[in-house]
Design a protein around this motif. Structure first.
Motif, PDB file in Angstrom:
ATOM      1  N   ALA A   1      33.506  40.969  40.815  1.00  0.00           N
ATOM      2  CA  ALA A   1      34.065  42.307  40.641  1.00  0.00           C
ATOM      3  C   ALA A   1      34.658  42.848  41.934  1.00  0.00           C
ATOM      4  O   ALA A   1      35.693  43.537  41.916  1.00  0.00           O
ATOM      5  CB  ALA A   1      32.989  43.260  40.118  1.00  0.00           C
TER       6      ALA A   1
ATOM      7  N   ASP B   1      40.538  49.977  34.970  1.00  0.00           N
ATOM      8  CA  ASP B   1      39.606  51.041  34.600  1.00  0.00           C
ATOM      9  C   ASP B   1      38.544  50.580  33.603  1.00  0.00           C
ATOM     10  O   ASP B   1      37.678  51.362  33.214  1.00  0.00           O
ATOM     11  CB  ASP B   1      40.354  52.262  34.046  1.00  0.00           C
ATOM     12  CG  ASP B   1      41.195  51.944  32.805  1.00  0.00           C
ATOM     13  OD1 ASP B   1      40.771  51.114  31.979  1.00  0.00           O
ATOM     14  OD2 ASP B   1      42.283  52.534  32.665  1.00  0.00           O
TER      15      ASP B   1
ATOM     16  N   ALA C   1      31.876  52.441  42.520  1.00  0.00           N
ATOM     17  CA  ALA C   1      33.271  52.736  42.851  1.00  0.00           C
ATOM     18  C   ALA C   1      33.477  54.253  42.907  1.00  0.00           C
ATOM     19  O   ALA C   1      32.699  55.033  42.371  1.00  0.00           O
ATOM     20  CB  ALA C   1      34.198  52.105  41.819  1.00  0.00           C
TER      21      ALA C   1
ATOM     22  N   LEU D   1      36.145  46.906  32.655  1.00  0.00           N
ATOM     23  CA  LEU D   1      35.779  45.506  32.831  1.00  0.00           C
ATOM     24  C   LEU D   1      35.113  45.019  31.544  1.00  0.00           C
ATOM     25  O   LEU D   1      34.177  45.656  31.056  1.00  0.00           O
ATOM     26  CB  LEU D   1      34.815  45.337  34.010  1.00  0.00           C
ATOM     27  CG  LEU D   1      35.393  45.605  35.401  1.00  0.00           C
ATOM     28  CD1 LEU D   1      34.271  45.639  36.442  1.00  0.00           C
ATOM     29  CD2 LEU D   1      36.434  44.566  35.784  1.00  0.00           C
TER      30      LEU D   1
ATOM     31  N   LEU E   1      38.569  44.126  41.852  1.00  0.00           N
ATOM     32  CA  LEU E   1      38.964  45.510  42.112  1.00  0.00           C
ATOM     33  C   LEU E   1      39.755  45.644  43.398  1.00  0.00           C
ATOM     34  O   LEU E   1      40.524  46.594  43.555  1.00  0.00           O
ATOM     35  CB  LEU E   1      37.719  46.394  42.129  1.00  0.00           C
ATOM     36  CG  LEU E   1      36.965  46.456  40.788  1.00  0.00           C
ATOM     37  CD1 LEU E   1      35.710  47.307  40.910  1.00  0.00           C
ATOM     38  CD2 LEU E   1      37.866  46.980  39.676  1.00  0.00           C
TER      39      LEU E   1
ATOM     40  N   VAL F   1      32.321  49.545  31.777  1.00  0.00           N
ATOM     41  CA  VAL F   1      31.854  48.158  31.749  1.00  0.00           C
ATOM     42  C   VAL F   1      31.357  47.856  30.344  1.00  0.00           C
ATOM     43  O   VAL F   1      30.432  48.508  29.848  1.00  0.00           O
ATOM     44  CB  VAL F   1      30.739  47.905  32.769  1.00  0.00           C
ATOM     45  CG1 VAL F   1      30.324  46.436  32.740  1.00  0.00           C
ATOM     46  CG2 VAL F   1      31.178  48.305  34.174  1.00  0.00           C
TER      47      VAL F   1
ATOM     48  N   ILE G   1      34.826  53.520  36.056  1.00  0.00           N
ATOM     49  CA  ILE G   1      35.215  52.223  35.512  1.00  0.00           C
ATOM     50  C   ILE G   1      34.240  51.879  34.390  1.00  0.00           C
ATOM     51  O   ILE G   1      33.031  51.795  34.623  1.00  0.00           O
ATOM     52  CB  ILE G   1      35.186  51.112  36.585  1.00  0.00           C
ATOM     53  CG1 ILE G   1      36.143  51.452  37.733  1.00  0.00           C
ATOM     54  CG2 ILE G   1      35.530  49.758  35.975  1.00  0.00           C
ATOM     55  CD1 ILE G   1      36.071  50.481  38.900  1.00  0.00           C
TER      56      ILE G   1
ATOM     57  N   ALA H   1      30.990  48.144  39.911  1.00  0.00           N
ATOM     58  CA  ALA H   1      31.810  49.129  39.204  1.00  0.00           C
ATOM     59  C   ALA H   1      31.221  50.528  39.302  1.00  0.00           C
ATOM     60  O   ALA H   1      31.941  51.511  39.517  1.00  0.00           O
ATOM     61  CB  ALA H   1      31.967  48.717  37.741  1.00  0.00           C
ATOM     62  N   ARG H   2      29.906  50.640  39.156  1.00  0.00           N
ATOM     63  CA  ARG H   2      29.268  51.955  39.173  1.00  0.00           C
ATOM     64  C   ARG H   2      29.272  52.591  40.566  1.00  0.00           C
ATOM     65  O   ARG H   2      29.133  53.801  40.702  1.00  0.00           O
ATOM     66  CB  ARG H   2      27.835  51.839  38.658  1.00  0.00           C
ATOM     67  CG  ARG H   2      27.757  51.656  37.152  1.00  0.00           C
ATOM     68  CD  ARG H   2      28.199  52.935  36.424  1.00  0.00           C
ATOM     69  NE  ARG H   2      28.255  52.703  34.984  1.00  0.00           N
ATOM     70  CZ  ARG H   2      29.359  52.414  34.311  1.00  0.00           C
ATOM     71  NH1 ARG H   2      30.515  52.326  34.963  1.00  0.00           N
ATOM     72  NH2 ARG H   2      29.345  52.227  33.009  1.00  0.00           N
TER      73      ARG H   2
END
Length: 415
Positions: free
Chosen positions: A172, A183, A205, A185, A176, A211, A209, A202-203
């Protein structure tokens, strides 16, 4: 190891973004930084803006190298000298064997006795010692844990280990960085190591985003956990790499905390996705590797208009199985067909049918007469014709022409 702070909204989790970044530095230069590329054709087909991470381009053709290497590099010298052990008949075995051999760390892999010979040979080819034990993965796993204690080896779990999760999360980080507009995954789930690592990134970021995990309908283990269902996990799935009956304890904790949803895809969608990736992207994906695209195909409305990142997490598929998948996809699209035609058993009957195929410019690939094992009268016969057409419309014209000449014809359908 750093962890996320405990808050009412966020439980204490086994892996943080800092752990993933540390793993990225640790493995840098020893695994392939695979490309993340935009697919115009798949975007037009699904209605989403599709970005693909080609983890099938790793040396062992799977992302599993990342977590395996991150784990091996954190062993102390004495532990590394003694060696590691794992139970696996798939990509984890090869990733661990390859990097263990490269680092001079002895690797033992326990596989079920029924593991295909090619997988045994590939793992041994990377320098591992392979032990065949038991008829199932569970039996192989139990034997590996016994050998771990007897021989003083270190067991490397395929997914339920913070070092494994952190290594897989580097997928990831790279995605990214290469496609910051992503936006959403969409990530395959077996035991949950990959999605746990990717969701951790992702969390953390600076923007939202989503998931979404993907499992095969035949093995909805993490789906059951997230949705409170109890569907059975069994059967022969094309996505054998994510055919896991019991998710990990750590990974389930991360998925419950960080993943928005888990969806299920059927075998036909998995077959279609494998075929499309080969035809459109000219890349080979195993069933699990195609699961992300399968989800986009199955849930078009859900992902339409979003910028979606999918991971081809592996490309290790048996060539004969791949050929079957491609041929079945041609059949479903109408480009290959098997027609069953009722004929009278008389001279010239086959010629007259062949004439219609010629007029419609349809290529006959194979013919099969059946006179004995049929429920037709003694003077009748069944003719199966395997043929090749341009598309479904071309096939429909052939069927119409046969029926116009009063032939009783039906298609032999695929499951």
């Amino acid at each position: 190891m750093a962890t996320l702070p405990r808050t009412p909204e966020q439980p204490l989790l086994p892996v943080s973004r800092a752990d993933v970044r540390a793993a990225a530095e640790r493995i840098r230069g020893s695994v392939v930084r695979t490309p993340t590329l935009h697919s115009k054709t798949l975007s037009a087909l699904t209605g989403a803006s599709v970005w693909i991470k080609f983890e099938n381009l790793q040396f062992t053709a799977a992302y599993k190298e990342r977590g395996a290497l991150n784990t091996l590099l954190q062993l102390d010298p004495a532990t590394a000298a003694t060696g590691v052990i794992a139970a696996s008949a798939g990509n984890h075995a090869q990733g661990l064997a390859y990097h263990g051999n490269r680092l001079g760390i002895p690797v033992t892999i326990v596989m079920p006795r029924l593991t295909p010979t090619v997988k045994v040979m590939q793992t041994e080819g990377h320098g591992a010692t392979v032990i065949l034990e038991g008829e199932t993965y569970d039996a192989a796993y139990a034997h590996a844990r016994t050998l771990e204690a007897e021989r003083g080896l270190t067991f490397v779990h395929p997914f339920d280990d913070p070092r494994i999760i952190a290594g897989q999360g580097t997928v990831a980080l790279e995605m990214l960085e290469d496609a910051p507009e992503i936006d959403t995954l969409v990530v395959p789930i077996g035991g949950g190591g990959l999605i746990s690592g990717m969701a951790t990134v992702a969390r953390a970021a600076s923007r939202e985003i989503q998931v979404v995990g993907v499992q095969a309908e035949l093995y909805p283990s993490m789906y059951n956990r997230l949705h409170g269902t109890s569907m059975a996990c069994s059967g022969d799935t094309l996505a054998e790499g994510i055919a896991v009956k019991q998710p990990g304890t750590l990974t389930a904790q991360v998925v419950e905390a960080l993943v928005d949803d888990v969806v299920l895809v059927g075998e036909r969608r998995l077959e279609e996705a494998v075929s499309l990736l080969l035809q459109i992207e000219k890349t080979v994906a195993e069933g699990a590797g195609a699961a992300g695209l399968a989800a986009l195909l199955a849930f078009r409305d859900r992902f339409r208009g979003r910028t979606v990142g999918i991971v081809i997490c592996g490309g290790n598929i048996d060539t004969r199985l791949l050929a079957n998948v491609l041929l079945r996809d041609l059949a479903r699209s109408g480009r290959l067909a098997r027609l069953r035609i009722r004929l009278q058993d008389r001279p010239g009957a086959l010629f007259q049918v062949a004439r219609i195929f010629d007029e419609q410019r349809v290529n006959i690939l194979e013919l099969s007469h059946q006179r004995i094992f049929t429920n037709l009268p003694a003077k009748g016969l069944s003719l199966d014709v395997e043929c090749e057409t341009r598309d479904r419309a071309h096939l429909d014209r052939l069927l119409a022409a046969l029926r116009h000449e009063h032939y009783e014809v039906s298609m032999v359908e695929l499951a």
